[in-house]
Write a protein that holds these residues in place. Structure first.
Motif, PDB file in Angstrom:
ATOM      1  N   MET A   1       0.850  -1.168   0.000  1.00  0.00           N
ATOM      2  CA  MET A   1       0.000   0.000   0.000  1.00  0.00           C
ATOM      3  C   MET A   1       0.895   1.230   0.000  1.00  0.00           C
ATOM      4  O   MET A   1       1.808   1.343   0.814  1.00  0.00           O
ATOM      5  N   TYR A   3       0.822   5.553  -0.230  1.00  0.00           N
ATOM      6  CA  TYR A   3       0.040   6.779  -0.157  1.00  0.00           C
ATOM      7  C   TYR A   3       0.728   7.817  -1.024  1.00  0.00           C
ATOM      8  O   TYR A   3       1.929   8.039  -0.913  1.00  0.00           O
ATOM      9  N   PRO A  27      -7.829   3.756  -4.716  1.00  0.00           N
ATOM     10  CA  PRO A  27      -8.931   4.465  -4.061  1.00  0.00           C
ATOM     11  C   PRO A  27      -8.466   5.817  -3.515  1.00  0.00           C
ATOM     12  O   PRO A  27      -7.308   5.985  -3.139  1.00  0.00           O
ATOM     13  N   LEU A  29      -8.744   9.138  -0.815  1.00  0.00           N
ATOM     14  CA  LEU A  29      -8.883   9.277   0.633  1.00  0.00           C
ATOM     15  C   LEU A  29     -10.345   9.485   1.029  1.00  0.00           C
ATOM     16  O   LEU A  29     -10.781   9.015   2.079  1.00  0.00           O
ATOM     17  N   GLU A  31     -12.857   8.060  -0.231  1.00  0.00           N
ATOM     18  CA  GLU A  31     -13.478   6.735  -0.162  1.00  0.00           C
ATOM     19  C   GLU A  31     -13.106   6.020   1.137  1.00  0.00           C
ATOM     20  O   GLU A  31     -13.929   5.338   1.733  1.00  0.00           O
ATOM     21  N   TYR A  32     -11.853   6.182   1.583  1.00  0.00           N
ATOM     22  CA  TYR A  32     -11.446   5.587   2.855  1.00  0.00           C
ATOM     23  C   TYR A  32     -12.214   6.197   4.027  1.00  0.00           C
ATOM     24  O   TYR A  32     -12.598   5.511   4.962  1.00  0.00           O
ATOM     25  N   VAL A  33     -12.412   7.496   3.990  1.00  0.00           N
ATOM     26  CA  VAL A  33     -13.136   8.173   5.072  1.00  0.00           C
ATOM     27  C   VAL A  33     -14.570   7.674   5.137  1.00  0.00           C
ATOM     28  O   VAL A  33     -15.100   7.440   6.232  1.00  0.00           O
ATOM     29  N   LEU A  35     -15.536   4.744   4.330  1.00  0.00           N
ATOM     30  CA  LEU A  35     -15.498   3.376   4.835  1.00  0.00           C
ATOM     31  C   LEU A  35     -15.380   3.322   6.356  1.00  0.00           C
ATOM     32  O   LEU A  35     -15.762   2.337   6.983  1.00  0.00           O
ATOM     33  N   MET A  36     -14.847   4.367   6.965  1.00  0.00           N
ATOM     34  CA  MET A  36     -14.672   4.397   8.413  1.00  0.00           C
ATOM     35  C   MET A  36     -15.926   4.858   9.147  1.00  0.00           C
ATOM     36  O   MET A  36     -15.888   5.123  10.331  1.00  0.00           O
TER      37      MET A  36
END
Length: 97
Positions: A1, A3, A27, A29, A31-33, A35-36
């Motif tokens: 991974m 960044y 993906p 960031l 999209e990650y936010v 997901l959380m």
């Protein structure tokens, strides 16, 4: 991974990375936010409820232990005063006067 930091258009940078390496997922960031979020983490709500219940039980036990200690200390003080000859009436008059 890996960044990658971008100071410009992140979507265009992601598209360039996908063009150079099509087998890689890229993906953003944002999209990650998303997901959380608690709706995407189904075990988060039972975990927090369990932790709150555990904290309530521990708090109750601490208060119970504190009350028990206070009663035991007061019982010892009353026993010492009775051994010295104090009566209930005399103790109240000393406190009031």
């Amino acid at each position: 991974m890996f960044y990658v930091r971008s100071k410009g258009d992140t979507e265009a940078l992601g598209a360039q990375i996908l063009k150079l390496m099509p087998e890689v997922q890229c993906p953003l960031l944002v999209e990650y936010v998303t997901l959380m979020n608690s709706s995407n983490l189904p075990q988060l709500r039972p975990f927090t409820r369990t932790m709150v219940a555990l904290e309530i039980v521990v708090s109750f036990l601490v208060v119970l232990l504190n009350m028990h200690t206070m009663v035991m200390e007061r019982t010892r003080e009353i026993g010492i005063l009775k051994a010295l000859g104090f009566s209930r009436f005399r103790r109240r008059s000393n406190v009031a006067g």
